[in-house]
Design an enzyme around this catalytic site. Structure first.
Site, mmCIF file in Angstrom:
data_model
loop_
_atom_site.group_PDB
_atom_site.id
_atom_site.type_symbol
_atom_site.label_atom_id
_atom_site.label_comp_id
_atom_site.label_asym_id
_atom_site.label_seq_id
_atom_site.Cartn_x
_atom_site.Cartn_y
_atom_site.Cartn_z
ATOM 1 N N ARG A 1 0.802 -1.232 0.000
ATOM 2 C CA ARG A 1 0.000 0.000 0.000
ATOM 3 C C ARG A 1 0.827 1.270 0.000
ATOM 4 O O ARG A 1 0.288 2.364 -0.094
ATOM 5 C CB ARG A 1 -0.899 -0.006 1.219
ATOM 6 N N HIS B 1 10.196 2.684 1.882
ATOM 7 C CA HIS B 1 8.858 2.479 2.448
ATOM 8 C C HIS B 1 8.174 3.823 2.618
ATOM 9 O O HIS B 1 8.754 4.868 2.359
ATOM 10 C CB HIS B 1 8.968 1.838 3.838
ATOM 11 N N GLU C 1 11.705 5.780 5.157
ATOM 12 C CA GLU C 1 10.254 5.987 5.196
ATOM 13 C C GLU C 1 9.989 7.343 4.564
ATOM 14 O O GLU C 1 10.413 8.372 5.082
ATOM 15 C CB GLU C 1 9.746 5.972 6.642
HETATM 16 ZN ZN LIG Z 1 6.749 -0.423 4.687
#
Ligand SMILES: [Zn+2]
Ligand SMILES: *[C@@H]1O[C@H](CO)[C@@H](O)[C@H](O)[C@H]1NC(C)=O
Length: 426
Positions: A190, A315, A389
């Site tokens: 996602r 990510h 991230e």
């Molecule tokens: Zn992740």
């Protein structure tokens, strides 16, 4: 009549998607061991879905709560334990609908226009792209830059799909004295900004070749392996069935819950903490290390390329640029030097658009997480290894407005290509 039929089909296609009407994202402040303990138990049982990279006690945790689980969560966390919280996304479906509107308002990516010599590929980044659009885009880059690229599959997913890698190299990777760099995205399905960011890096590097001195030098001197989508099955599922799917699509024996968390499935300190043995948890580590073919394929790439010097696993979200270890709070040997590069990356990102990415070791920056990509790669190859991230810090989370694709790519390019590339050849 024909339009009506088509309209009808579109509506069916949309309604086949898992609906998030009435689902909320709450930002929870955990202030005591007891709160953390109950919170972790609820996560492990799949009552909540943790969105943010959870911080330790004192930090915040963003969680998605469904209407049917709200009562249980609220009664334990709020009534019993008086946990402080704030609603950050009151209705998740509203953001999904908004994203869908933008997606529908812009055309699908086709090869023909891209292959024109004056096209810079930037149209690809105007919205999020389906798996087949990524395939087309990588094919297009390969066709436009045949002397600088090689496109190949690193292996098959659980459902038999190819996991594509674009190699950017002046020697098709055959010059084994050159250093190599591997970047990947899309372990978690996602996190749509992650594959896009990988694609942005590749596209910009190639279009700058022969025009920007540093980029030209970095392509001449390094083999760049870019794998935008590792978990292709999961990513495909986010387009067809459930926008917020995270894990792989493996069937778990003896459980009704599907999927393994690929980033808890790497074969290094696999069960040291920070992963779950419950198949219904979003951080289920799998039945054994490398049970997921996607994970073993990308792991094999990192250990088989010549002279791996840097690795990034992209990510979202939370804006963090982190290094090992994840499995333990202890400091790895050689951390001081890695820390200097880590901080330089944070600064380079900040200098582009002012985005603050927190830097540091995973276990002390967010929490302990074992069986993750960077620990494995760092342990096996000693390459500079980072878990990044991307945007944002939570207002949109995984449903990040597509207007962020290009600026995210720009800020990451400064660090991932310029800083790390320069470091690798210094
Ligand atoms: Zn992740
Ligand atoms: C291989 O790469 C090294 C390092 O970039 C370079 O010095 C050498 O000339 C290259 N060899 C060939 C055959 O291109």
């Amino acid at each position: 009549m024909k339009t009506l039929v088509i309209l009808g089909l579109v509506l069916i296609a949309i309604s086949a998607q898992n609906n998030y009407h009435g689902n909320m994202v709450l930002r929870i402040n955990l202030e005591s061991e007891k709160q953390l303990e109950v919170f972790e138990k609820l996560e492990n049982e799949g009552v909540i879905d943790v969105w943010s990279e959870k911080a330790l006690i004192g930090g915040y945790h963003d969680v998605l709560v469904t209407p049917s689980n709200y009562q249980e969560f609220a009664s334990k966390m709020f009534n019993d334990l008086k946990t402080k919280y704030e609603v950050i996304i009151p209705n998740v479906q509203t953001l999904i609908d908004k994203e869908q509107d933008r997606q529908n308002s812009l055309p699908e990516f086709t090869l023909n226009k891209f292959l024109a010599s004056n096209d810079d590929g930037m149209e690809f980044f105007s919205k999020y792209r389906k798996p087949e659009e990524f395939d087309r885009f990588l094919t297009g880059l390969n066709q436009k830059f045949p002397k600088l690229t090689k496109l190949f599959s690193i292996g098959k997913t659980g459902q038999g799909k190819n996991i594509n890698c674009l190699l950017i190299s002046t020697s098709e990777g055959s010059n084994t004295t050159k250093p190599s760099i591997v970047y990947n995205g899309g372990q978690h399905a996602r996190e749509w900004i992650s594959p896009m960011t990988n694609a942005y890096l590749a596209n910009r590097m190639l279009h700058e070749y022969g025009k920007v001195d540093l980029t030209t030098k970095l392509i001449n001197s390094i083999n760049w392996y870019i794998v935008p989508i590792v978990n292709v099955d999961g990513y495909t599922y986010t387009w067809s069935d459930d926008r917020l799917w995270r894990k792989t699509r493996s069937v778990n024996k003896g459980s009704k819950c599907v999927g393994v968390d690929p980033n808890r499935n790497w074969d290094y300190e696999w069960t040291s903490g920070g992963s779950s043995s419950n198949p219904c948890s979003e951080s289920y580590r799998g039945p054994k290390p490398f049970s997921e073919p996607e994970v073993s394929a990308i792991a094999k790439l990192t250990t088989s390329v010549p002279n791996l010097k840097a690795y990034i696993d992209f990510h979202s979200y939370s804006q963090l640029w982190m290094r090992p270890w994840g499995f333990s709070r202890k400091v790895p040997a050689g951390d001081e030097a890695v820390g200097i590069v880590n901080d330089a990356c944070g600064k380079a990102v900040y200098d582009v658009h002012g985005s603050k990415y927190t830097t540091g070791r995973i276990a002390v920056t967010i929490y302990e997480a074992s069986g993750s990509s960077v620990d494995y790669v760092f342990a096996k190859t000693n390459a500079l290894s980072f878990a990044v991230e991307l945007r944002d810090t939570g207002r949109q989370g995984f449903l990040l407005d597509a207007k962020n694709i290009v600026p995210t790519g720009e800020e990451v390019f400064a660090a991932a290509v310029n800083v790390i590339g320069s470091k690798v050849i210094e």
